[in-house]
Design a protein around this motif. Sequence first.
Motif, PDB file in Angstrom:
ATOM      1  N   ARG A 128       0.535  -1.195  -0.038  1.00 52.59           N
ATOM      2  CA  ARG A 128      -0.072   0.186   0.307  1.00 52.59           C
ATOM      3  C   ARG A 128       0.873   1.456   0.545  1.00 52.59           C
ATOM      4  O   ARG A 128       0.654   1.961  -0.448  1.00 52.59           O
ATOM      5  N   ALA A 129       1.641   1.133   0.668  1.00 46.29           N
ATOM      6  CA  ALA A 129       3.242   2.611   1.260  1.00 46.29           C
ATOM      7  C   ALA A 129       3.325   2.738  -0.414  1.00 46.29           C
ATOM      8  O   ALA A 129       3.989   3.460  -0.949  1.00 46.29           O
ATOM      9  N   GLU A 130       3.910   2.030  -1.355  1.00 47.30           N
ATOM     10  CA  GLU A 130       4.518   1.496  -2.499  1.00 47.30           C
ATOM     11  C   GLU A 130       3.616   2.169  -3.080  1.00 47.30           C
ATOM     12  O   GLU A 130       3.834   3.419  -4.291  1.00 47.30           O
ATOM     13  N   ARG A 131       1.967   1.318  -3.766  1.00 48.68           N
ATOM     14  CA  ARG A 131       0.716   2.452  -4.135  1.00 48.68           C
ATOM     15  C   ARG A 131       0.675   3.311  -4.219  1.00 48.68           C
ATOM     16  O   ARG A 131       0.285   4.618  -4.693  1.00 48.68           O
ATOM     17  N   LEU A 132       0.829   4.210  -2.849  1.00 46.80           N
ATOM     18  CA  LEU A 132       0.343   5.198  -2.450  1.00 46.80           C
ATOM     19  C   LEU A 132       1.101   6.619  -2.605  1.00 46.80           C
ATOM     20  O   LEU A 132       0.977   7.210  -3.383  1.00 46.80           O
ATOM     21  N   GLY A 133       2.376   5.784  -2.239  1.00 48.93           N
ATOM     22  CA  GLY A 133       3.818   7.085  -2.321  1.00 48.93           C
ATOM     23  C   GLY A 133       4.342   7.060  -3.750  1.00 48.93           C
ATOM     24  O   GLY A 133       3.889   8.455  -4.183  1.00 48.93           O
ATOM     25  N   SER A 134       3.952   6.532  -5.043  1.00 45.84           N
ATOM     26  CA  SER A 134       4.857   6.454  -5.896  1.00 45.84           C
ATOM     27  C   SER A 134       3.663   7.563  -6.428  1.00 45.84           C
ATOM     28  O   SER A 134       4.127   8.738  -7.513  1.00 45.84           O
ATOM     29  N   ALA A 135       2.278   6.498  -6.277  1.00 43.96           N
ATOM     30  CA  ALA A 135       1.331   7.836  -6.861  1.00 43.96           C
ATOM     31  C   ALA A 135       1.196   9.670  -6.483  1.00 43.96           C
ATOM     32  O   ALA A 135       0.780  10.058  -7.283  1.00 43.96           O
ATOM     33  N   LEU A 136       1.094   9.685  -5.337  1.00 45.84           N
ATOM     34  CA  LEU A 136       1.245  10.737  -4.321  1.00 45.84           C
ATOM     35  C   LEU A 136       2.943  11.682  -5.252  1.00 45.84           C
ATOM     36  O   LEU A 136       2.510  12.728  -5.521  1.00 45.84           O
ATOM     37  N   MET A 137       3.951  10.595  -4.968  1.00 46.89           N
ATOM     38  CA  MET A 137       5.335  11.776  -5.449  1.00 46.89           C
ATOM     39  C   MET A 137       4.793  11.930  -7.200  1.00 46.89           C
ATOM     40  O   MET A 137       4.987  13.330  -7.408  1.00 46.89           O
ATOM     41  N   GLN A 138       4.637  10.916  -8.297  1.00 46.59           N
ATOM     42  CA  GLN A 138       4.027  11.369  -9.077  1.00 46.59           C
ATOM     43  C   GLN A 138       2.804  13.061  -9.149  1.00 46.59           C
ATOM     44  O   GLN A 138       3.612  13.876 -10.342  1.00 46.59           O
ATOM     45  N   THR A 139       1.811  12.842  -8.626  1.00 41.83           N
ATOM     46  CA  THR A 139       1.256  13.294  -8.708  1.00 41.83           C
ATOM     47  C   THR A 139       1.572  14.825  -8.416  1.00 41.83           C
ATOM     48  O   THR A 139       1.331  15.792  -9.019  1.00 41.83           O
ATOM     49  N   LEU A 140       2.450  14.913  -7.675  1.00 42.51           N
ATOM     50  CA  LEU A 140       3.178  16.458  -6.988  1.00 42.51           C
ATOM     51  C   LEU A 140       4.447  16.818  -8.421  1.00 42.51           C
ATOM     52  O   LEU A 140       4.676  18.289  -7.892  1.00 42.51           O
ATOM     53  N   ARG A 141       4.885  15.670  -8.533  1.00 36.60           N
ATOM     54  CA  ARG A 141       5.921  16.103  -9.201  1.00 36.60           C
ATOM     55  C   ARG A 141       5.152  17.113 -10.678  1.00 36.60           C
ATOM     56  O   ARG A 141       5.132  17.840 -11.188  1.00 36.60           O
ATOM     57  N   ALA A 142       4.357  16.245 -10.977  1.00 36.21           N
ATOM     58  CA  ALA A 142       3.407  16.778 -11.833  1.00 36.21           C
ATOM     59  C   ALA A 142       2.644  18.183 -11.958  1.00 36.21           C
ATOM     60  O   ALA A 142       2.735  19.050 -13.137  1.00 36.21           O
ATOM     61  N   ALA A 143       2.433  18.353 -10.742  1.00 33.65           N
ATOM     62  CA  ALA A 143       1.595  19.579 -10.696  1.00 33.65           C
ATOM     63  C   ALA A 143       2.791  20.753 -10.650  1.00 33.65           C
ATOM     64  O   ALA A 143       2.379  22.214 -10.581  1.00 33.65           O
ATOM     65  N   ASP A 144       4.206  20.260 -11.242  1.00 32.61           N
ATOM     66  CA  ASP A 144       5.088  21.883 -11.156  1.00 32.61           C
ATOM     67  C   ASP A 144       4.324  22.611 -10.191  1.00 32.61           C
ATOM     68  O   ASP A 144       4.613  23.516 -10.944  1.00 32.61           O
ATOM     69  N   LEU A 145       4.811  22.801  -8.908  1.00 32.56           N
ATOM     70  CA  LEU A 145       4.560  23.481  -7.347  1.00 32.56           C
ATOM     71  C   LEU A 145       5.867  24.705  -7.575  1.00 32.56           C
ATOM     72  O   LEU A 145       7.052  24.485  -7.787  1.00 32.56           O
ATOM     73  N   PRO A 146       4.883  25.849  -7.904  1.00 31.92           N
ATOM     74  CA  PRO A 146       5.932  27.110  -7.304  1.00 31.92           C
ATOM     75  C   PRO A 146       7.156  27.569  -6.476  1.00 31.92           C
ATOM     76  O   PRO A 146       6.312  26.385  -5.549  1.00 31.92           O
ATOM     77  N   GLY A 147       7.524  26.842  -6.353  1.00 28.36           N
ATOM     78  CA  GLY A 147       8.555  26.976  -4.799  1.00 28.36           C
ATOM     79  C   GLY A 147       9.007  25.900  -4.241  1.00 28.36           C
ATOM     80  O   GLY A 147       9.347  25.366  -3.500  1.00 28.36           O
ATOM     81  N   VAL A 148       8.966  24.614  -5.285  1.00 23.96           N
ATOM     82  CA  VAL A 148       9.304  23.488  -5.011  1.00 23.96           C
ATOM     83  C   VAL A 148      10.594  22.927  -6.059  1.00 23.96           C
ATOM     84  O   VAL A 148      10.982  23.370  -7.532  1.00 23.96           O
ATOM     85  N   ARG A 149      11.736  22.973  -5.165  1.00 18.69           N
ATOM     86  CA  ARG A 149      13.142  22.434  -6.221  1.00 18.69           C
ATOM     87  C   ARG A 149      13.038  20.413  -6.432  1.00 18.69           C
ATOM     88  O   ARG A 149      13.136  20.210  -7.508  1.00 18.69           O
ATOM     89  N   GLU A 150      12.243  20.164  -5.559  1.00 24.02           N
ATOM     90  CA  GLU A 150      12.539  18.908  -6.238  1.00 24.02           C
ATOM     91  C   GLU A 150      11.512  17.767  -4.494  1.00 24.02           C
ATOM     92  O   GLU A 150      10.537  17.796  -3.654  1.00 24.02           O
ATOM     93  N   VAL A 151      10.440  16.712  -5.924  1.00 25.15           N
ATOM     94  CA  VAL A 151       9.502  15.590  -5.223  1.00 25.15           C
ATOM     95  C   VAL A 151      10.838  14.398  -4.836  1.00 25.15           C
ATOM     96  O   VAL A 151      11.262  13.961  -6.204  1.00 25.15           O
ATOM     97  N   ARG A 152      10.849  14.138  -3.851  1.00 22.67           N
ATOM     98  CA  ARG A 152      11.453  12.406  -3.624  1.00 22.67           C
ATOM     99  C   ARG A 152      11.226  12.066  -2.744  1.00 22.67           C
ATOM    100  O   ARG A 152      10.708  12.199  -1.576  1.00 22.67           O
ATOM    101  N   GLY A 153      11.555  10.698  -2.422  1.00 22.99           N
ATOM    102  CA  GLY A 153      11.552   9.517  -1.535  1.00 22.99           C
ATOM    103  C   GLY A 153      11.148   8.560  -1.927  1.00 22.99           C
ATOM    104  O   GLY A 153      11.661   7.375  -3.162  1.00 22.99           O
ATOM    105  N   LEU A 154      10.809   7.624  -1.016  1.00 24.71           N
ATOM    106  CA  LEU A 154      10.597   6.095  -1.039  1.00 24.71           C
ATOM    107  C   LEU A 154       9.163   5.658  -0.792  1.00 24.71           C
ATOM    108  O   LEU A 154       9.430   5.801   0.399  1.00 24.71           O
ATOM    109  N   GLY A 155       8.644   5.499  -1.532  1.00 21.64           N
ATOM    110  CA  GLY A 155       7.061   4.771  -0.571  1.00 21.64           C
ATOM    111  C   GLY A 155       6.017   6.494  -0.069  1.00 21.64           C
ATOM    112  O   GLY A 155       6.262   6.787  -0.757  1.00 21.64           O
TER     113      GLY A 155
END
Length: 411
Positions: free
Chosen positions: A323-350
């Motif tokens: 569950r951590a793997e599935r939810l974590g990679s989806a959240l990271m993908q969404t946050l990266r795709a959102a291309d948020l101003p003020g965010v240099r990098e989204v990183r992590g594992l699970g």
Amino acid sequence: MPADETATITATPAATFPQPKLSNGHWQNLEAAHTSGVYSKRPLTIVRGAGAHVWDDAGNMYIDCVGGQGAANLGHCHPAVVAAVQKQAAQLLSCPEIFHNDQRAQLLQRLVELAPPGIERAFLCNSGTEAVEAAYKFARASTGRPAVISAKRSFHGRTMGALSLTGQDKYREPFEPLLAGVTHVTYNDVDALAAALTNQTAAVILEVVQGEGGVRPADPQYLLAAQRLCHEHGALLIIDEVQTGIGRTGRIFACEHSGVQPDLLCSAKSLAGGIPIGAVLIGSRVGALPTGLHGSTFGGNPLACAAALAALHALQFEQLPQRAERLGSALMQTLRAADLPGVREVRGLGLLIGLELKSKVTPVLQALQARGVLALPAGNTVLRLLPPLVISEEDLGCVQHAVVEVLRSNL
Ligand SMILES: *Cc1c(COP(=O)(O)O)cnc(C)c1O
């Protein structure tokens, strides 16, 4: 039970809890008057938790991405852990390791079964720093060598041995001189590690993802190279999984991602579902540890062991690492795709996720709290999300929405 049904697990209904009567800052004032002062506290009094939710003394609910600072991977008051603790509390609370115990015996067996290949035994203690402290002593005793190599930006705990291994000046400076023989090398740099190893090196200690140090995952090849270099130099490899273990990164232990085989693996935080515990898993390259070498009064106590058995069972039964793997990679993908101003990098594992910001994280944490989401920093500029692995997709969607909204607003 399919993984998605974990969201429906609830703790004891709220109605059965006595609600704290005094609000309006009463508990905060009482704590402020008598606390040591070593913690910087948020103006929030948390009095209850269930799953990924916590409540303050005024009855406000929050989605908890602090996750007990890593101790609440199973969610707050997981019913299986609560039941095991209640049962064991009425049976036997303390039992020093001069005796054998049924709960401890089962936990030791379970830990060795779940551990990466090569692990044969385990030592039990009460916290993460104690696990690191024990691993350090075992490595020194087993090799007869004085030196240890650790990484810059690492975090291994606050007692003097673990603090000596920690690679962050802000924690170290007030307590120098610390233990001699510790070298800090740049993380993820194989050449730097190779250059630091000598025939006096007892151990290399590394995190699989540097948590406190800014949510920085290790390159899998780096961990494998560290293992190879340790073998070449007759040194032991200690992997500190106090934060990355117990399902957080998508595996029971984060070592499994790369296949690295530690000689000593430190676990704690969520291992007993929120009850204090620590463990050092011990591999075949560690020499026999003589009687009396180390110990702990509360280590291996039946209450913590019963809680850990229940927690490990629930972790697997509810497929929380997956569950951590599935939810974590989806959240990271969404946050990266959102291309948020003020965010240099989204990183992590699970579900160990960091957002490196271009500015200080404190106002972001405050704005999230105002929207009902509690989160953590990792250093001054990294927003760290550590939701319980049982968090519902709906709640995680709310977290995502709040993060996007806050980082798009002009703070
Ligand atoms: C939290 C942590 C520790 C220390 O654990 P405590 O239980 O607070 O003593 C050690 N290592 C890592 C990687 C941690 O995240």
